[in-house]
Design a protein around this motif. Structure first.
Motif, mmCIF file in Angstrom:
data_model
loop_
_atom_site.group_PDB
_atom_site.id
_atom_site.type_symbol
_atom_site.label_atom_id
_atom_site.label_comp_id
_atom_site.label_asym_id
_atom_site.label_seq_id
_atom_site.Cartn_x
_atom_site.Cartn_y
_atom_site.Cartn_z
ATOM 1 N N ASN A 230 -84.697 -13.374 6.131
ATOM 2 C CA ASN A 230 -84.086 -13.866 4.904
ATOM 3 C C ASN A 230 -85.168 -14.050 3.857
ATOM 4 O OD1 ASN A 230 -82.132 -14.777 3.149
ATOM 5 N ND2 ASN A 230 -81.389 -16.410 4.479
ATOM 6 N N TYR A 232 -85.482 -16.372 -0.245
ATOM 7 C CA TYR A 232 -84.755 -17.199 -1.191
ATOM 8 C C TYR A 232 -85.673 -17.608 -2.339
ATOM 9 C CZ TYR A 232 -86.945 -21.135 1.339
ATOM 10 O OH TYR A 232 -87.840 -21.992 1.938
ATOM 11 N N LEU A 359 -80.135 -6.447 8.324
ATOM 12 C CA LEU A 359 -79.924 -7.890 8.209
ATOM 13 C C LEU A 359 -78.714 -8.329 9.025
ATOM 14 C CD1 LEU A 359 -80.546 -8.489 4.379
ATOM 15 C CD2 LEU A 359 -81.983 -9.304 6.259
#
Length: 397
Positions: A230, A232, A359
């Motif tokens: 991930n 962010y 993913l």
């Protein structure tokens, strides 16, 4: 209720991106994932979703019981708290936070065990419990402060406390986003600036092409918890940063990493964190007014004492849940634009498609979850929709 719903809806419609979007081409999950991959993902996700819904229902039922059929021990604690209302409210906040954490522990443990068996989580039980303990301590502290502040507002503005509460919610959210990258996030992960090298140069080149002052780019040691990947964006002002999981950097090809970075740069370019705070600023006054009315209806005409706090918490939970559904709709639209931005910036739809596949496979994510669940709880488009963006982009090149 209509006013609160309208405010959340207006905020979502007013702030949802209208330009720079790509509509997804109609694609089928089985064109990109094998039957075994889809079946395995759904076999994992369906029980996880059921457990998540069960945890929500359990919390709601327990809170309703505390409000409408409070046990003698809680009644005694609330009566004792009335002698020092602010301190008592803080104690109630901390106690309920810890209590609800303990109530949800069995469900959380089952979810963790399933994640370990599926190969997604690599945390041992001691490490998992350690993280849970840290989160519980932070949550109890924040809830204690929040309820002490709420008690202060109820006593100072007994008939109109919703107005300062709405302003306080927006202001405190801004402070939380500003400070959490430097105060809270390091409690759980080790953050290291991305070292000099090809990847850092590519990130800076992408940022320059995107017209973005990216701040700092960090990698975190996510691999001590998960095999999933991930990235962010977090923080405001000088704490703004792009954060990349080490699992992403270690396991994904360079082209796919560039797609992730470009997606996150969109959030910086379009000030999406500020957009979220603006949404809260628009929706919070009507929402907090509804919270006050519900609290008064549930608690009756009692004086503003700690005895009213369970009713306040129940009312806030109901309103926050409903408002969150509107917020999720805005989030999905923001993520749609970020995907379009990444495709335009990298000009590499093939890498984008492979990224979404990888993913999903690493996280055992259902590439096309049930439509109702996605509409209610999805904060991002599902994998098949995102692949559809890339197909549209590739066809129009």
């Amino acid at each position: 209720m209509l006013w609160a719903s309208a405010a959340a809806g207006v905020a979502t419609l007013a702030l949802r991106p209208r330009r720079g979007l790509i509509e997804p081409a109609p694609v089928e999950a089985r064109d990109y994932f094998s039957s075994d991959e889809i079946d395995r993902a759904r076999a994992y996700q369906r029980p996880q979703r059921a457990l998540g819904l069960a945890a929500m229902a359990l919390d709601g039922a327990a809170l309703g019981l505390l409000v409408f059929r409070p046990p003698p021990r809680l009644q005694s604690a609330l009566a004792t708290a009335e002698h020092r209302p602010l301190v008592g409210a803080a104690g109630v906040g901390a106690g309920l936070s810890i209590g609800f954490g303990a109530l949800g522990l069995p469900v959380a443990a089952v979810r963790h065990r399933r994640a370990v068996k599926a190969g997604i989580s690599v945390q041992t039980w001691p490490a998992w419990l350690g993280d849970l303990g840290k989160a519980s301590a932070i949550g109890a502290t924040l809830n204690a402060g929040a309820l002490a502040g709420a008690m202060g507002l109820l006593r100072r503005f007994p008939s109109r406390w919703w107005a300062p509460a709405a302003a306080g919610a927006t202001g405190l959210s801004s402070v939380f986003i500003l400070l959490s990258p430097v105060l809270l996030d390091p409690v759980f992960n080790k953050f290291e600036p991305l070292p000099d090298g090809d990847l850092r140069r590519e990130v800076l080149e992408l940022a320059e092409r995107a017209g973005v002052k990216v701040g700092q780019v960090y990698r975190i040691d996510a691999s001590k918890r998960t095999t999933a990947a991930n990235a962010y964006v977090t923080g405001l002002g000088r704490t703004k940063r792009v954060v990349l999981f080490d699992t992403l950097l270690n396991d994904f090809p360079a082209g796919e990493v560039r797609s992730v970075v470009a997606h996150e740069l969109s959030h910086v370019r379009h000030r999406d964190i500020q957009r979220t705070l603006t949404w809260l600023g628009i929706a919070a006054p009507a929402g907090m007014h509804l919270v006050q009315r519900l609290t008064e209806w549930i608690a009756g005409d009692e004086e503003p004492t700690p005895a009213a706090l369970p009713a306040l918490i129940l009312s806030l939970g109901v309103v926050s849940f409903a408002a969150g559904l509107a917020g999720n709709a805005l989030s999905r639209r923001v993520e749609q634009r970020a995907d379009a931005f990444a495709l335009e910036l990298t000009e590499d739809p093939e890498a984008f498609i492979e990224l979404e596949k990888r993913l999903a496979l690493k996280a055992l994510a259902d590439p096309q979850p049930p439509r109702l669940m996605q509409k209610l709880f999805g904060t991002h488009p599902d994998a098949i929709t995102r692949i559809g963006y890339a197909v549209t982009y590739a066809l129009r090149r």
